[in-house]
Design an enzyme around this catalytic site. Sequence first.
Site, PDB file in Angstrom:
ATOM      1  N   CYS A   1       9.101  -1.630  -3.391  1.00  0.00           N
ATOM      2  CA  CYS A   1      10.306  -2.223  -3.996  1.00  0.00           C
ATOM      3  C   CYS A   1      10.161  -2.314  -5.513  1.00  0.00           C
ATOM      4  O   CYS A   1       9.327  -3.064  -6.017  1.00  0.00           O
ATOM      5  CB  CYS A   1      10.518  -3.604  -3.374  1.00  0.00           C
TER       6      CYS A   1
ATOM      7  N   CYS B   1      10.674  -5.746  -6.997  1.00  0.00           N
ATOM      8  CA  CYS B   1       9.521  -6.596  -6.668  1.00  0.00           C
ATOM      9  C   CYS B   1       8.396  -6.370  -7.666  1.00  0.00           C
ATOM     10  O   CYS B   1       7.717  -7.316  -8.081  1.00  0.00           O
ATOM     11  CB  CYS B   1       9.020  -6.314  -5.257  1.00  0.00           C
TER      12      CYS B   1
END
Length: 100
Positions: free
Chosen positions: A29, A32
């Site tokens: 991600c 993230c």
Amino acid sequence: MVIENPTKGQFEAEVAKGKTLVDFWASWCGPCRAQAPIAHSLTETTDVKLVKVDVDECGELAAMFGVTGIPTLLCYVDGNLVKKFVGVTSFDELKVAFGL
């Protein structure tokens, strides 16, 4: 202090005392990866603990908290959820959530 991929019992013990930032994330991600240094900076400059939960490794824990988008950040103070963020969250927003 950083705790990674806790069991349910470890999770509950960590959020029960003090200020704890829980970061639900995944290695694939991009947002993230952008959130990680912000979260780490908060724990290095304040008394906030960081619990990192990889949703691919700890799917059951993520499901318990209804995590459907990542990064999801949960801010706990003495066992009480005080704020939830979905998406990249700034250092200042996190400080405000913890009353810092």
